[in-house]
Design a protein around this motif. Structure first.
Motif, PDB file in Angstrom:
ATOM      1  N   GLY A  35       0.992  -1.278   0.075  1.00  0.00           N
ATOM      2  CA  GLY A  35       0.105   0.030   0.084  1.00  0.00           C
ATOM      3  C   GLY A  35       0.731   1.332  -0.020  1.00  0.00           C
ATOM      4  N   SER A  36       0.001   2.577  -0.283  1.00  0.00           N
ATOM      5  CA  SER A  36       1.082   3.827  -0.142  1.00  0.00           C
ATOM      6  C   SER A  36       0.887   3.955   1.017  1.00  0.00           C
ATOM      7  CB  SER A  36      -0.087   4.757  -1.059  1.00  0.00           C
ATOM      8  OG  SER A  36      -1.203   4.979  -0.641  1.00  0.00           O
ATOM      9  N   GLY A  37       1.753   5.399   1.387  1.00  0.00           N
ATOM     10  CA  GLY A  37       1.387   5.894   2.852  1.00  0.00           C
ATOM     11  C   GLY A  37       0.106   6.088   3.464  1.00  0.00           C
ATOM     12  N   THR A  38      -0.639   6.565   2.618  1.00  0.00           N
ATOM     13  CA  THR A  38      -2.173   6.815   2.991  1.00  0.00           C
ATOM     14  C   THR A  38      -2.786   5.586   3.445  1.00  0.00           C
ATOM     15  OG1 THR A  38      -2.033   8.895   1.638  1.00  0.00           O
ATOM     16  CG2 THR A  38      -4.190   8.025   2.592  1.00  0.00           C
ATOM     17  N   ARG A  89      -1.628   2.673   4.116  1.00  0.00           N
ATOM     18  CA  ARG A  89      -0.938   1.946   5.360  1.00  0.00           C
ATOM     19  C   ARG A  89      -1.524   2.532   6.446  1.00  0.00           C
ATOM     20  NH1 ARG A  89       3.445   2.713   2.644  1.00  0.00           N
ATOM     21  NH2 ARG A  89       4.582   3.854   4.272  1.00  0.00           N
ATOM     22  N   GLN A 121      -4.841  -4.686   1.209  1.00  0.00           N
ATOM     23  CA  GLN A 121      -4.376  -3.320   1.034  1.00  0.00           C
ATOM     24  C   GLN A 121      -3.294  -3.389   0.125  1.00  0.00           C
ATOM     25  OE1 GLN A 121      -3.498  -1.431   4.926  1.00  0.00           O
ATOM     26  NE2 GLN A 121      -1.637  -0.893   3.924  1.00  0.00           N
ATOM     27  N   GLY A 122      -3.334  -2.455  -0.876  1.00  0.00           N
ATOM     28  CA  GLY A 122      -1.980  -2.320  -1.659  1.00  0.00           C
ATOM     29  C   GLY A 122      -2.272  -2.951  -2.935  1.00  0.00           C
ATOM     30  N   ASN A 156       0.867  -2.526  -4.981  1.00  0.00           N
ATOM     31  CA  ASN A 156       1.935  -0.962  -4.609  1.00  0.00           C
ATOM     32  C   ASN A 156       2.214  -1.594  -3.300  1.00  0.00           C
ATOM     33  OD1 ASN A 156       2.272   1.304  -3.202  1.00  0.00           O
ATOM     34  ND2 ASN A 156       0.873   2.100  -4.961  1.00  0.00           N
ATOM     35  N   VAL A 208       6.171  -1.205  -0.181  1.00  0.00           N
ATOM     36  CA  VAL A 208       7.241  -0.669   0.238  1.00  0.00           C
ATOM     37  C   VAL A 208       8.288  -1.886   0.446  1.00  0.00           C
ATOM     38  CG1 VAL A 208       8.314   0.501   2.279  1.00  0.00           C
ATOM     39  CG2 VAL A 208       5.986   0.857   1.636  1.00  0.00           C
ATOM     40  N   GLU A 245       4.231  -1.714  -8.270  1.00  0.00           N
ATOM     41  CA  GLU A 245       4.797  -0.304  -8.207  1.00  0.00           C
ATOM     42  C   GLU A 245       5.560  -0.233  -6.628  1.00  0.00           C
ATOM     43  OE1 GLU A 245       3.276   4.396  -7.073  1.00  0.00           O
ATOM     44  OE2 GLU A 245       1.709   2.771  -8.355  1.00  0.00           O
ATOM     45  N   ASN A 264       6.928   2.128  -3.863  1.00  0.00           N
ATOM     46  CA  ASN A 264       6.592   3.505  -3.758  1.00  0.00           C
ATOM     47  C   ASN A 264       7.427   4.098  -2.609  1.00  0.00           C
ATOM     48  OD1 ASN A 264       5.175   3.256  -1.053  1.00  0.00           O
ATOM     49  ND2 ASN A 264       3.388   2.464  -2.202  1.00  0.00           N
ATOM     50  N   ASP A 265       8.171   3.310  -1.847  1.00  0.00           N
ATOM     51  CA  ASP A 265       8.852   3.683  -0.760  1.00  0.00           C
ATOM     52  C   ASP A 265       9.886   2.597  -0.394  1.00  0.00           C
ATOM     53  OD1 ASP A 265      10.201   5.290   1.471  1.00  0.00           O
ATOM     54  OD2 ASP A 265       8.319   5.403   2.327  1.00  0.00           O
TER      55      ASP A 265
END
Length: 146
Positions: free
Chosen positions: A48-51, A53, A69-70, A85, A87, A123, A125-126
């Motif tokens: 997932g993205s920061g939001t 998560r 999620q993600g 998506n 990390v 993807e 993302n971090d």
């Protein structure tokens, strides 16, 4: 073995090969299978993205975790496309990690869901750096006293 019966796993009820009906597999089910496969790959810190998560952490507090999620999927009648998506954990080569996630998701969705996987997009993302971007903890490095 009787020709009118399909081969079944041990403990499964015998179903005649002529049995007809329709099977529908939801996007939620496919996304959970894909997310579980992605999380098992070494080097995946979170999905997932920061939001996403942050919202996931709130859901966890109230006991309503989102296992998918993600992961976003598009399910057709015989095909599925998956977007993951994530990390990454620091120290893992990112393109190799993406390839391993893609292979794991492809294999799990194909085997467990039975749909043709046409693509798995990954993807990153971090990158999670242990001790650097963790929530406050006792293990977090602190500056030396001057």
């Amino acid at each position: 073995m009787d020709n009118d019966q399909a081969i079944q796993p041990a403990g499964a009820a015998s179903v005649p090969m002529m049995a007809t009906g329709r099977t529908t597999i939801s996007e939620t089910a496919v996304a959970k299978v894909a997310a579980i496969a992605a999380r098992k790959v070494p080097g995946v810190y979170a999905l997932g993205s920061g939001t996403g998560r942050a919202l996931g952490a709130l859901r966890d507090v109230v006991g309503a975790s989102d296992l998918a999620q993600g992961v976003h999927v598009e399910v057709g009648e015989i095909q599925v496309a998956v977007d993951v998506n994530l990390v990454a954990e620091y120290g893992y080569p990112l393109t190799a990690l993406a390839d391993q996630v893609r292979a794991a998701v492809f294999a799990s969705v194909n085997a467990l869901v039975g749909l043709e996987v046409i693509e798995v997009n990954v993807e990153i993302n971090d990158v999670h750096v242990p001790g650097l971007n963790d929530p406050k903890s006792a293990e977090k490095p602190r500056p030396a006293a001057s």
